[in-house]
Design a protein around this motif. Structure first.
Motif, PDB file in Angstrom:
ATOM      1  N   GLU A   1       0.835  -1.195   0.000  1.00 18.05           N
ATOM      2  CA  GLU A   1       0.000   0.000   0.000  1.00 18.05           C
ATOM      3  C   GLU A   1       0.874   1.252   0.000  1.00 18.05           C
ATOM      4  O   GLU A   1       1.991   1.246   0.533  1.00 18.05           O
ATOM      5  CB  GLU A   1      -0.906   0.049   1.234  1.00 18.05           C
ATOM      6  CG  GLU A   1      -1.836  -1.123   1.402  1.00 18.05           C
ATOM      7  CD  GLU A   1      -1.304  -2.191   2.322  1.00 18.05           C
ATOM      8  OE1 GLU A   1      -2.108  -2.914   2.936  1.00 18.05           O
ATOM      9  OE2 GLU A   1      -0.066  -2.305   2.439  1.00 18.05           O
ATOM     10  N   SER A   2       0.345   2.309  -0.563  1.00 13.91           N
ATOM     11  CA  SER A   2       1.028   3.601  -0.551  1.00 13.91           C
ATOM     12  C   SER A   2      -0.023   4.700  -0.682  1.00 13.91           C
ATOM     13  O   SER A   2      -1.189   4.429  -0.970  1.00 13.91           O
ATOM     14  CB  SER A   2       2.046   3.696  -1.679  1.00 13.91           C
ATOM     15  OG  SER A   2       1.409   3.583  -2.939  1.00 13.91           O
TER      16      SER A   2
ATOM     17  N   GLY B   1      -0.746   7.021   1.757  1.00 14.73           N
ATOM     18  CA  GLY B   1      -1.215   7.569   3.020  1.00 14.73           C
ATOM     19  C   GLY B   1      -0.422   8.813   3.393  1.00 14.73           C
ATOM     20  O   GLY B   1       0.577   9.154   2.764  1.00 14.73           O
TER      21      GLY B   1
ATOM     22  N   LEU C   1      -5.194   6.262  -2.149  1.00 13.82           N
ATOM     23  CA  LEU C   1      -4.360   5.155  -1.729  1.00 13.82           C
ATOM     24  C   LEU C   1      -4.207   4.167  -2.871  1.00 13.82           C
ATOM     25  O   LEU C   1      -5.135   3.956  -3.652  1.00 13.82           O
ATOM     26  CB  LEU C   1      -4.974   4.448  -0.514  1.00 13.82           C
ATOM     27  CG  LEU C   1      -5.357   5.333   0.672  1.00 13.82           C
ATOM     28  CD1 LEU C   1      -5.881   4.458   1.810  1.00 13.82           C
ATOM     29  CD2 LEU C   1      -4.183   6.165   1.125  1.00 13.82           C
TER      30      LEU C   1
ATOM     31  N   CYS D   1      -2.678   0.164  -3.950  1.00 14.60           N
ATOM     32  CA  CYS D   1      -2.312  -1.171  -3.483  1.00 14.60           C
ATOM     33  C   CYS D   1      -1.813  -1.956  -4.683  1.00 14.60           C
ATOM     34  O   CYS D   1      -2.601  -2.277  -5.574  1.00 14.60           O
ATOM     35  CB  CYS D   1      -3.517  -1.860  -2.863  1.00 14.60           C
ATOM     36  SG  CYS D   1      -3.289  -3.632  -2.585  1.00 14.60           S
TER      37      CYS D   1
ATOM     38  N   VAL E   1      -5.041   3.150  10.076  1.00 10.12           N
ATOM     39  CA  VAL E   1      -4.198   2.408   9.145  1.00 10.12           C
ATOM     40  C   VAL E   1      -5.105   1.700   8.137  1.00 10.12           C
ATOM     41  O   VAL E   1      -6.045   1.001   8.536  1.00 10.12           O
ATOM     42  CB  VAL E   1      -3.320   1.384   9.884  1.00 10.12           C
ATOM     43  CG1 VAL E   1      -2.445   0.621   8.891  1.00 10.12           C
ATOM     44  CG2 VAL E   1      -2.459   2.072  10.939  1.00 10.12           C
TER      45      VAL E   1
ATOM     46  N   TYR F   1      -5.553  -1.006   5.148  1.00  4.15           N
ATOM     47  CA  TYR F   1      -4.959  -2.252   4.665  1.00  4.15           C
ATOM     48  C   TYR F   1      -5.628  -2.702   3.376  1.00  4.15           C
ATOM     49  O   TYR F   1      -6.848  -2.631   3.236  1.00  4.15           O
ATOM     50  CB  TYR F   1      -5.134  -3.358   5.702  1.00  4.15           C
ATOM     51  CG  TYR F   1      -4.453  -3.117   7.014  1.00  4.15           C
ATOM     52  CD1 TYR F   1      -5.129  -2.498   8.061  1.00  4.15           C
ATOM     53  CD2 TYR F   1      -3.132  -3.519   7.221  1.00  4.15           C
ATOM     54  CE1 TYR F   1      -4.513  -2.269   9.281  1.00  4.15           C
ATOM     55  CE2 TYR F   1      -2.503  -3.304   8.439  1.00  4.15           C
ATOM     56  CZ  TYR F   1      -3.204  -2.680   9.459  1.00  4.15           C
ATOM     57  OH  TYR F   1      -2.583  -2.462  10.663  1.00  4.15           O
TER      58      TYR F   1
ATOM     59  N   THR G   1      -1.099   1.348   5.332  1.00  5.44           N
ATOM     60  CA  THR G   1      -0.584   2.694   5.157  1.00  5.44           C
ATOM     61  C   THR G   1      -1.377   3.622   6.082  1.00  5.44           C
ATOM     62  O   THR G   1      -2.596   3.497   6.206  1.00  5.44           O
ATOM     63  CB  THR G   1      -0.685   3.150   3.686  1.00  5.44           C
ATOM     64  OG1 THR G   1      -0.079   4.429   3.519  1.00  5.44           O
ATOM     65  CG2 THR G   1      -2.129   3.227   3.196  1.00  5.44           C
ATOM     66  N   GLN G   2      -0.664   4.514   6.744  1.00  2.14           N
ATOM     67  CA  GLN G   2      -1.274   5.371   7.748  1.00  2.14           C
ATOM     68  C   GLN G   2      -1.931   6.586   7.096  1.00  2.14           C
ATOM     69  O   GLN G   2      -1.319   7.268   6.270  1.00  2.14           O
ATOM     70  CB  GLN G   2      -0.222   5.843   8.752  1.00  2.14           C
ATOM     71  CG  GLN G   2      -0.722   6.834   9.782  1.00  2.14           C
ATOM     72  CD  GLN G   2      -1.651   6.206  10.809  1.00  2.14           C
ATOM     73  OE1 GLN G   2      -1.403   5.102  11.289  1.00  2.14           O
ATOM     74  NE2 GLN G   2      -2.721   6.901  11.146  1.00  2.14           N
TER      75      GLN G   2
END
Length: 128
Positions: A6-7, A9, A20, A22, A94, A96, A122-123
């Motif tokens: 994941e990216s 955030g 986001l 994935c 977070v 997911y 990812t937060q």
């Protein structure tokens, strides 16, 4: 070995937007992913399902996010996206990515399947 990464955030102000991503990857190649989905872990609550997208592009959303969240996937169907608009402090957590079944080629083991696979998360932090 297969991965979901994941990216996207980050820290955003109330009312802002995030997208986001994935991405699924394998040492060989990804052949097929059935359903990709997103969950979130919000502070003080359990893990909550957010949205799913099937291999046919059909989508489902939790009632709590309908109208603000949009899930999609790329033409290769190995990357899923979650567009989040009108962010609220309650969206902090977070996020997911999940895949119910991944058919892939491992360079050593050959054709493999992975079931109920999760990324590392990812937060997302929404500041008021």
């Amino acid at each position: 070995q297969v991965q979901l990464v994941e990216s996207g955030g980050g820290l955003v102000q109330v009312g802002g937007s995030l997208r986001l991503s994935c991405a699924a990857s394998a040492s060989g190649s990804i052949l097929n992913i059935n359903t990709l989905g997103w969950y979130r872990q919000v502070l003080g609550k359990g893990r909550e399902w957010v949205a799913n997208i099937g291999s046919d592009g059909s989508t489902k959303y939790a009632d709590s996010v309908k109208g603000r969240f949009t899930i999609s996937r790329d033409n290769a169907k190995t990357t899923a996206y979650l567009q989040i608009d009108s962010l609220e402090p309650e969206d902090t957590g977070v996020y997911y990515c999940t895949a119910d079944r991944i058919l892939y080629i491992d360079q050593v083991m050959g054709a493999r399947e992975a079931f109920d696979f999760w990324g590392q998360g990812t937060q997302v932090t929404v500041s008021s």
